[in-house]
Write a protein that holds these residues in place. Structure first.
Motif, PDB file in Angstrom:
ATOM      1  N   ALA A   1       0.826  -1.208   0.000  1.00  0.00           N
ATOM      2  CA  ALA A   1       0.000   0.000   0.000  1.00  0.00           C
ATOM      3  C   ALA A   1       0.860   1.257   0.000  1.00  0.00           C
ATOM      4  O   ALA A   1       0.571   2.227  -0.725  1.00  0.00           O
ATOM      5  CB  ALA A   1      -0.926  -0.020   1.222  1.00  0.00           C
ATOM      6  N   GLU A   2       1.911   1.255   0.793  1.00  0.00           N
ATOM      7  CA  GLU A   2       2.831   2.396   0.824  1.00  0.00           C
ATOM      8  C   GLU A   2       3.439   2.645  -0.548  1.00  0.00           C
ATOM      9  O   GLU A   2       3.478   3.788  -1.034  1.00  0.00           O
ATOM     10  CB  GLU A   2       3.931   2.130   1.850  1.00  0.00           C
TER      11      GLU A   2
ATOM     12  N   LYS B   1       2.971   5.916  -3.070  1.00  0.00           N
ATOM     13  CA  LYS B   1       4.133   6.682  -3.521  1.00  0.00           C
ATOM     14  C   LYS B   1       4.214   6.742  -5.041  1.00  0.00           C
ATOM     15  O   LYS B   1       4.778   7.688  -5.600  1.00  0.00           O
ATOM     16  CB  LYS B   1       5.413   6.080  -2.942  1.00  0.00           C
ATOM     17  N   ARG B   2       3.659   5.725  -5.724  1.00  0.00           N
ATOM     18  CA  ARG B   2       3.627   5.759  -7.194  1.00  0.00           C
ATOM     19  C   ARG B   2       2.555   6.702  -7.720  1.00  0.00           C
ATOM     20  O   ARG B   2       2.509   6.989  -8.911  1.00  0.00           O
ATOM     21  CB  ARG B   2       3.374   4.352  -7.747  1.00  0.00           C
ATOM     22  N   GLY B   3       1.679   7.170  -6.832  1.00  0.00           N
ATOM     23  CA  GLY B   3       0.646   8.105  -7.251  1.00  0.00           C
ATOM     24  C   GLY B   3      -0.746   7.531  -7.314  1.00  0.00           C
ATOM     25  O   GLY B   3      -1.699   8.240  -7.668  1.00  0.00           O
ATOM     26  N   ASP B   4      -0.914   6.243  -6.991  1.00  0.00           N
ATOM     27  CA  ASP B   4      -2.249   5.665  -6.965  1.00  0.00           C
ATOM     28  C   ASP B   4      -3.049   6.228  -5.785  1.00  0.00           C
ATOM     29  O   ASP B   4      -2.485   6.604  -4.754  1.00  0.00           O
ATOM     30  CB  ASP B   4      -2.175   4.136  -6.823  1.00  0.00           C
ATOM     31  N   THR B   5      -4.355   6.275  -5.955  1.00  0.00           N
ATOM     32  CA  THR B   5      -5.246   6.601  -4.852  1.00  0.00           C
ATOM     33  C   THR B   5      -5.525   5.308  -4.106  1.00  0.00           C
ATOM     34  O   THR B   5      -6.109   4.377  -4.664  1.00  0.00           O
ATOM     35  CB  THR B   5      -6.558   7.213  -5.369  1.00  0.00           C
ATOM     36  N   VAL B   6      -5.095   5.241  -2.860  1.00  0.00           N
ATOM     37  CA  VAL B   6      -5.107   3.979  -2.119  1.00  0.00           C
ATOM     38  C   VAL B   6      -5.986   4.090  -0.884  1.00  0.00           C
ATOM     39  O   VAL B   6      -5.823   4.995  -0.065  1.00  0.00           O
ATOM     40  CB  VAL B   6      -3.681   3.560  -1.703  1.00  0.00           C
ATOM     41  N   THR B   7      -6.904   3.142  -0.766  1.00  0.00           N
ATOM     42  CA  THR B   7      -7.707   2.986   0.442  1.00  0.00           C
ATOM     43  C   THR B   7      -7.359   1.624   1.035  1.00  0.00           C
ATOM     44  O   THR B   7      -7.157   0.657   0.296  1.00  0.00           O
ATOM     45  CB  THR B   7      -9.209   3.042   0.120  1.00  0.00           C
ATOM     46  N   ALA B   8      -7.276   1.546   2.357  1.00  0.00           N
ATOM     47  CA  ALA B   8      -6.870   0.292   2.989  1.00  0.00           C
ATOM     48  C   ALA B   8      -7.746  -0.017   4.193  1.00  0.00           C
ATOM     49  O   ALA B   8      -8.240   0.878   4.886  1.00  0.00           O
ATOM     50  CB  ALA B   8      -5.411   0.347   3.408  1.00  0.00           C
TER      51      ALA B   8
ATOM     52  N   GLN C   1       0.438   8.605   6.721  1.00  0.00           N
ATOM     53  CA  GLN C   1       1.567   9.490   6.384  1.00  0.00           C
ATOM     54  C   GLN C   1       1.974   9.385   4.923  1.00  0.00           C
ATOM     55  O   GLN C   1       2.610  10.297   4.390  1.00  0.00           O
ATOM     56  CB  GLN C   1       2.754   9.156   7.272  1.00  0.00           C
ATOM     57  N   PHE C   2       1.580   8.288   4.268  1.00  0.00           N
ATOM     58  CA  PHE C   2       1.910   8.111   2.852  1.00  0.00           C
ATOM     59  C   PHE C   2       0.733   8.481   1.942  1.00  0.00           C
ATOM     60  O   PHE C   2       0.822   8.342   0.730  1.00  0.00           O
ATOM     61  CB  PHE C   2       2.320   6.665   2.584  1.00  0.00           C
ATOM     62  N   GLY C   3      -0.352   8.931   2.551  1.00  0.00           N
ATOM     63  CA  GLY C   3      -1.518   9.303   1.769  1.00  0.00           C
ATOM     64  C   GLY C   3      -2.536   8.200   1.606  1.00  0.00           C
ATOM     65  O   GLY C   3      -3.479   8.343   0.814  1.00  0.00           O
ATOM     66  N   VAL C   4      -2.372   7.106   2.320  1.00  0.00           N
ATOM     67  CA  VAL C   4      -3.327   5.997   2.250  1.00  0.00           C
ATOM     68  C   VAL C   4      -4.540   6.342   3.117  1.00  0.00           C
ATOM     69  O   VAL C   4      -4.399   6.708   4.280  1.00  0.00           O
ATOM     70  CB  VAL C   4      -2.690   4.680   2.737  1.00  0.00           C
ATOM     71  N   ARG C   5      -5.738   6.214   2.535  1.00  0.00           N
ATOM     72  CA  ARG C   5      -6.963   6.537   3.260  1.00  0.00           C
ATOM     73  C   ARG C   5      -7.463   5.313   4.005  1.00  0.00           C
ATOM     74  O   ARG C   5      -7.660   4.253   3.404  1.00  0.00           O
ATOM     75  CB  ARG C   5      -8.039   7.015   2.282  1.00  0.00           C
ATOM     76  N   PRO C   6      -7.690   5.413   5.309  1.00  0.00           N
ATOM     77  CA  PRO C   6      -8.192   4.263   6.060  1.00  0.00           C
ATOM     78  C   PRO C   6      -9.681   4.060   5.823  1.00  0.00           C
ATOM     79  O   PRO C   6     -10.436   5.017   5.649  1.00  0.00           O
ATOM     80  CB  PRO C   6      -7.911   4.654   7.514  1.00  0.00           C
ATOM     81  N   ALA C   7     -10.114   2.817   5.822  1.00  0.00           N
ATOM     82  CA  ALA C   7     -11.525   2.469   5.701  1.00  0.00           C
ATOM     83  C   ALA C   7     -11.946   1.700   6.943  1.00  0.00           C
ATOM     84  O   ALA C   7     -11.185   0.882   7.466  1.00  0.00           O
ATOM     85  CB  ALA C   7     -11.769   1.643   4.453  1.00  0.00           C
ATOM     86  N   ALA C   8     -13.165   1.941   7.393  1.00  0.00           N
ATOM     87  CA  ALA C   8     -13.648   1.280   8.599  1.00  0.00           C
ATOM     88  C   ALA C   8     -14.065  -0.151   8.339  1.00  0.00           C
ATOM     89  O   ALA C   8     -14.038  -0.981   9.252  1.00  0.00           O
ATOM     90  CB  ALA C   8     -14.819   2.067   9.182  1.00  0.00           C
TER      91      ALA C   8
ATOM     92  N   MET D   1       8.398 -12.408  -1.744  1.00  0.00           N
ATOM     93  CA  MET D   1       9.040 -11.144  -1.377  1.00  0.00           C
ATOM     94  C   MET D   1       8.653 -10.791   0.056  1.00  0.00           C
ATOM     95  O   MET D   1       7.596 -11.194   0.546  1.00  0.00           O
ATOM     96  CB  MET D   1       8.646 -10.011  -2.333  1.00  0.00           C
ATOM     97  N   GLY D   2       9.528 -10.051   0.697  1.00  0.00           N
ATOM     98  CA  GLY D   2       9.249  -9.504   2.007  1.00  0.00           C
ATOM     99  C   GLY D   2       8.905  -8.036   1.879  1.00  0.00           C
ATOM    100  O   GLY D   2       8.892  -7.476   0.770  1.00  0.00           O
ATOM    101  N   PRO D   3       8.640  -7.361   2.991  1.00  0.00           N
ATOM    102  CA  PRO D   3       8.262  -5.949   2.934  1.00  0.00           C
ATOM    103  C   PRO D   3       9.253  -5.044   2.209  1.00  0.00           C
ATOM    104  O   PRO D   3       8.827  -4.207   1.395  1.00  0.00           O
ATOM    105  CB  PRO D   3       8.123  -5.577   4.418  1.00  0.00           C
ATOM    106  N   PRO D   4      10.576  -5.152   2.440  1.00  0.00           N
ATOM    107  CA  PRO D   4      11.484  -4.265   1.697  1.00  0.00           C
ATOM    108  C   PRO D   4      11.368  -4.450   0.186  1.00  0.00           C
ATOM    109  O   PRO D   4      11.379  -3.467  -0.575  1.00  0.00           O
ATOM    110  CB  PRO D   4      12.873  -4.672   2.210  1.00  0.00           C
ATOM    111  N   ALA D   5      11.232  -5.706  -0.266  1.00  0.00           N
ATOM    112  CA  ALA D   5      11.083  -5.959  -1.699  1.00  0.00           C
ATOM    113  C   ALA D   5       9.774  -5.382  -2.215  1.00  0.00           C
ATOM    114  O   ALA D   5       9.714  -4.838  -3.329  1.00  0.00           O
ATOM    115  CB  ALA D   5      11.154  -7.455  -1.981  1.00  0.00           C
ATOM    116  N   ALA D   6       8.709  -5.477  -1.428  1.00  0.00           N
ATOM    117  CA  ALA D   6       7.417  -4.930  -1.850  1.00  0.00           C
ATOM    118  C   ALA D   6       7.486  -3.408  -1.983  1.00  0.00           C
ATOM    119  O   ALA D   6       6.870  -2.831  -2.885  1.00  0.00           O
ATOM    120  CB  ALA D   6       6.329  -5.326  -0.859  1.00  0.00           C
ATOM    121  N   ARG D   7       8.224  -2.771  -1.109  1.00  0.00           N
ATOM    122  CA  ARG D   7       8.362  -1.314  -1.196  1.00  0.00           C
ATOM    123  C   ARG D   7       9.167  -0.890  -2.422  1.00  0.00           C
ATOM    124  O   ARG D   7       8.982   0.221  -2.940  1.00  0.00           O
ATOM    125  CB  ARG D   7       9.036  -0.763   0.060  1.00  0.00           C
ATOM    126  N   ASN D   8      10.061  -1.745  -2.873  1.00  0.00           N
ATOM    127  CA  ASN D   8      10.981  -1.379  -3.940  1.00  0.00           C
ATOM    128  C   ASN D   8      10.745  -2.143  -5.236  1.00  0.00           C
ATOM    129  O   ASN D   8      11.606  -2.149  -6.113  1.00  0.00           O
ATOM    130  CB  ASN D   8      12.421  -1.601  -3.468  1.00  0.00           C
TER     131      ASN D   8
END
Length: 284
Positions: free
Chosen positions: A17-18, A22-29, A42-49, A120-127
């Motif tokens: 999601a992060e 950062k790539r510019g997608d509109t992300v809800t999580a 902090q990365f612009g991800v909108r939380p959903a209930a 992949m782990g989290p660092p790979a997913a981020r990159n």
């Protein structure tokens, strides 16, 4: 840029999601533990209930959850809110049989679903590193191919058979877990031999492990057990390993020794040590 949702923001889901934000997608999580979603603000991800709130008006839904049961709960929760053209991308490691059943049921109901587990782990997913496998209708894959390629270093389409990515994910994880167990035993041997663990692991650099897997693994799959390292001799070496470690706990080699003993008792001692895989293949 796309309007997408992530259901599940554990370590891997959060990283995906992060990166998407950062790539510019509109992300809800959405996540059961809301604090994990709030941390992505902090990365612009909108939380959903709720899962349903997360998927309204999106073009893709990425599911990154624990297991089949939780995936089923999430899909049930979004069905009424899911846009008709949205594609569900399931990254969860799941049981192949249940994956095939789920895909068939969803496709019959008109839900666009692809199973896309990853290595992949989290660092790979981020990159955008690591590997992602895809199984499902080719037309659906082609519709999201460019978007999925942005998430990974290597994208592999396995074919239309819905459970193929799930099965291959288990193959890969078996190798990772099995290798970890063997390395644990090597480190135990090193400890018992008063050799540093770092030096013991360096020894693995002398082996072409990829080549060994390709050649020995191919022979095993074909049922070719022509000896190059006889089972009886290999069992002697395992005996030496177990005697060296004494009472220290071992992760893998005691089970290997037990299987070797069964095969030697059955008269297979002169065949290659890889005969331990005989029950998984049919000999020509």
């Amino acid at each position: 840029m796309a309007n997408i949702a992530f259901l599940g923001t554990g370590l891997l889901g959060s990283a995906f999601a992060e990166a998407a934000a950062k790539r510019g997608d509109t992300v809800t999580a959405w996540n059961r533990s809301s604090d994990k979603v709030q941390a992505l603000a902090q990365f612009g991800v909108r939380p959903a209930a709720t899962p349903a709130e997360a998927v309204r008006a999106v073009s893709r839904v990425h599911i990154v959850l624990k297991d089949d049961a939780v995936v089923e709960e999430a899909i049930a929760a979004i069905r009424d809110a899911l846009p008709a053209d949205a594609i569900v991308i399931d990254h969860t490691t799941t049981l192949p049989a249940l994956t095939a059943e789920r895909a068939a049921r969803l496709h019959a109901a008109g839900v666009k679903y692809l199973h896309c587990p990853v290595f992949m782990g989290p660092p790979a997913a981020r990159n955008a590193q690591g590997s992602m496998m895809v199984a499902g209708p080719k037309a659906l894959f082609e519709a999201v191919q460019a978007d999925l390629a942005k998430m990974t270093g290597r994208l592999e389409y396995m074919g239309e058979r819905a459970d193929l990515a799930a099965a291959n994910k288990l193959f890969g994880n078996a190798m990772i877990i099995g290798l970890s167990a063997i390395m644990a035993d090597i480190l135990t041997l090193a400890q018992a031999s008063d050799v540093s663990g770092e030096d013991a692991i360096k020894l693995l650099g002398l082996f072409d492990l990829n080549g060994m897997a390709a050649t020995r693994g191919a022979n095993m799959a074909k049922g070719n057990f022509t000896p190059s390292f006889e089972l009886a001799m290999a069992r002697k070496d395992v005996r030496l390993m177990l005697e060296t470690v004494g009472q220290r706990p071992m992760a893998a080699l005691p089970a290997v020794a037990a299987r070797m003993d069964q095969l030697i008792a059955a008269g297979r001692g002169a065949e290659d040590a890889s005969i331990i895989g005989i029950d998984a293949v049919s000999r020509p």
